[in-house]
Design a protein around this motif. Structure first.
Motif, PDB file in Angstrom:
ATOM      1  N   PRO A 206       0.818  -1.209   0.000  1.00 42.88           N
ATOM      2  CA  PRO A 206       0.000   0.000   0.000  1.00 42.88           C
ATOM      3  C   PRO A 206       0.856   1.266   0.000  1.00 42.88           C
ATOM      4  CG  PRO A 206      -0.044  -1.070   2.158  1.00 42.88           C
ATOM      5  CD  PRO A 206       0.748  -1.959   1.259  1.00 42.88           C
ATOM      6  N   CYS A 207       0.390   2.283  -0.709  1.00 43.50           N
ATOM      7  CA  CYS A 207       1.030   3.600  -0.688  1.00 43.50           C
ATOM      8  C   CYS A 207       0.756   4.236   0.677  1.00 43.50           C
ATOM      9  CB  CYS A 207       0.438   4.446  -1.802  1.00 43.50           C
ATOM     10  SG  CYS A 207       0.712   6.210  -1.657  1.00 43.50           S
ATOM     11  N   ALA A 208       1.782   4.894   1.232  1.00 42.94           N
ATOM     12  CA  ALA A 208       1.638   5.490   2.573  1.00 42.94           C
ATOM     13  C   ALA A 208       0.622   6.644   2.587  1.00 42.94           C
ATOM     14  CB  ALA A 208       2.992   5.983   3.058  1.00 42.94           C
ATOM     15  N   ARG A 209       0.364   7.260   1.426  1.00 45.56           N
ATOM     16  CA  ARG A 209      -0.569   8.407   1.402  1.00 45.56           C
ATOM     17  C   ARG A 209      -2.000   7.996   1.040  1.00 45.56           C
ATOM     18  NH1 ARG A 209       3.279  13.081  -1.195  1.00 45.56           N
ATOM     19  NH2 ARG A 209       4.880  12.916   0.397  1.00 45.56           N
ATOM     20  N   CYS A 210      -2.166   7.314  -0.094  1.00 39.74           N
ATOM     21  CA  CYS A 210      -3.539   6.997  -0.536  1.00 39.74           C
ATOM     22  C   CYS A 210      -3.984   5.596  -0.108  1.00 39.74           C
ATOM     23  CB  CYS A 210      -3.675   7.153  -2.053  1.00 39.74           C
ATOM     24  SG  CYS A 210      -2.702   5.967  -2.990  1.00 39.74           S
ATOM     25  N   GLY A 211      -3.035   4.773   0.327  1.00 39.58           N
ATOM     26  CA  GLY A 211      -3.381   3.423   0.782  1.00 39.58           C
ATOM     27  C   GLY A 211      -3.650   2.434  -0.330  1.00 39.58           C
TER      28      GLY A 211
ATOM     29  N   VAL B 182       5.696   5.908  -1.199  1.00 38.14           N
ATOM     30  CA  VAL B 182       4.614   6.712  -1.779  1.00 38.14           C
ATOM     31  C   VAL B 182       4.469   6.384  -3.262  1.00 38.14           C
ATOM     32  CG1 VAL B 182       3.833   9.090  -2.232  1.00 38.14           C
ATOM     33  CG2 VAL B 182       5.067   8.572  -0.122  1.00 38.14           C
ATOM     34  N   CYS B 183       3.210   6.276  -3.735  1.00 44.57           N
ATOM     35  CA  CYS B 183       3.010   5.959  -5.155  1.00 44.57           C
ATOM     36  C   CYS B 183       3.256   7.194  -6.011  1.00 44.57           C
ATOM     37  CB  CYS B 183       1.589   5.415  -5.369  1.00 44.57           C
ATOM     38  SG  CYS B 183       0.307   6.652  -5.468  1.00 44.57           S
ATOM     39  N   ARG B 184       3.512   6.957  -7.292  1.00 47.39           N
ATOM     40  CA  ARG B 184       3.817   8.070  -8.202  1.00 47.39           C
ATOM     41  C   ARG B 184       2.609   8.995  -8.385  1.00 47.39           C
ATOM     42  NH1 ARG B 184       7.445   4.548 -12.504  1.00 47.39           N
ATOM     43  NH2 ARG B 184       9.150   4.164 -11.061  1.00 47.39           N
ATOM     44  N   GLY B 185       1.413   8.430  -8.239  1.00 48.53           N
ATOM     45  CA  GLY B 185       0.205   9.239  -8.378  1.00 48.53           C
ATOM     46  C   GLY B 185       0.106  10.294  -7.284  1.00 48.53           C
ATOM     47  N   CYS B 186       0.621   9.949  -6.105  1.00 47.30           N
ATOM     48  CA  CYS B 186       0.565  10.896  -4.983  1.00 47.30           C
ATOM     49  C   CYS B 186       1.728  11.881  -5.029  1.00 47.30           C
ATOM     50  CB  CYS B 186       0.581  10.140  -3.654  1.00 47.30           C
ATOM     51  SG  CYS B 186      -0.980   9.321  -3.305  1.00 47.30           S
ATOM     52  N   LEU B 187       2.705  11.622  -5.869  1.00 45.70           N
ATOM     53  CA  LEU B 187       3.862  12.519  -5.932  1.00 45.70           C
ATOM     54  C   LEU B 187       3.623  13.696  -6.871  1.00 45.70           C
ATOM     55  CD1 LEU B 187       6.918  10.074  -6.043  1.00 45.70           C
ATOM     56  CD2 LEU B 187       6.257  11.599  -4.181  1.00 45.70           C
TER      57      LEU B 187
END
Ligand SMILES: [Zn+2]
Ligand SMILES: [Zn+2]
Length: 200
Positions: free
Chosen positions: A173-178, A194-199
């Motif tokens: 899981p991504c630490a921001r969006c899960g 963190v996923c690239r989408g959240c970056l």
């Protein structure tokens, strides 16, 4: 085969069905894929898995996917955002490959076509102009299909630059969006994955 025979062939029809229309770009992809496959066949390199590297995301890539079986979803179609009409075909096992790059000034840009594309985008195109644009497209497609691959492209053997095989790894899981994300695609930000989408 001349343009008319190609347009009526099953292979070209499959390309057109996949792409949704016929155009000069599709014809460029047809010529590139056919020449690349012929080259690999001469090298007895066709029976193994192929990889295609395309340096554009234009219409031509759809013909390449249909004719070579290298597709985005299988991971053996690699896209490089270079904005060039460059296509490389590799045999995964032997590493033998060939690159085709469109020759400079092979086809001069048709100013009228560009003008009509602009009109299509801003909605000011008339019915007569739509027909004119379609006729220009067909004319260009016919020109391309009547041109030999070696007149359209510089064709050179390639032995390096084989891309790695597509990897499958577990998701975390991504630490921001899960959202579950392929672990190798997560970036470390302040110690968190963190996923690239959240970056962005
Ligand atoms: Zn097209
Ligand atoms: Zn995220």
């Amino acid at each position: 085969m001349n343009a008319q025979d190609i347009i009526e062939s099953e292979d070209f029809k499959r390309c057109a069905a996949f792409h949704g229309h016929v155009c000069g770009g599709l014809a460029i992809g047809y010529v590139a894929a056919t020449a690349g496959l012929n080259w690999l066949e001469e090298q007895r390199a066709l029976d193994e898995e192929l990889v295609a590297i395309v340096e554009t995301d234009a219409c031509c890539v759809d013909a390449i996917q249909v004719l070579t079986g290298c597709t985005f979803g299988k991971g053996n179609l690699i896209y490089k955002d270079y904005g060039k009409m460059g296509f490389t075909f590799f045999n995964r096992r032997t590493g033998k490959g060939v690159r085709l790059i469109m020759k400079p000034d092979t086809f001069r840009v048709n100013e009228r076509q560009i003008e009509l594309f602009k009109k299509t985008r801003d909605g000011s195109i008339t019915e007569a102009e739509k027909e004119e644009l379609a006729a220009l497209g067909t004319q260009r497609m016919t020109e391309v299909l009547n041109t030999k691959a070696e007149d359209l492209f510089n064709i050179t053997p390639v032995t390096t630059g084989m891309p790695d095989k597509a990897r499958i790894d577990a998701s975390k899981p991504c630490a921001r969006c899960g959202e579950p994300t392929m672990a190798s695609k997560l970036e470390t930000v302040n110690g968190a994955l963190v996923c690239r989408g959240c970056l962005v």
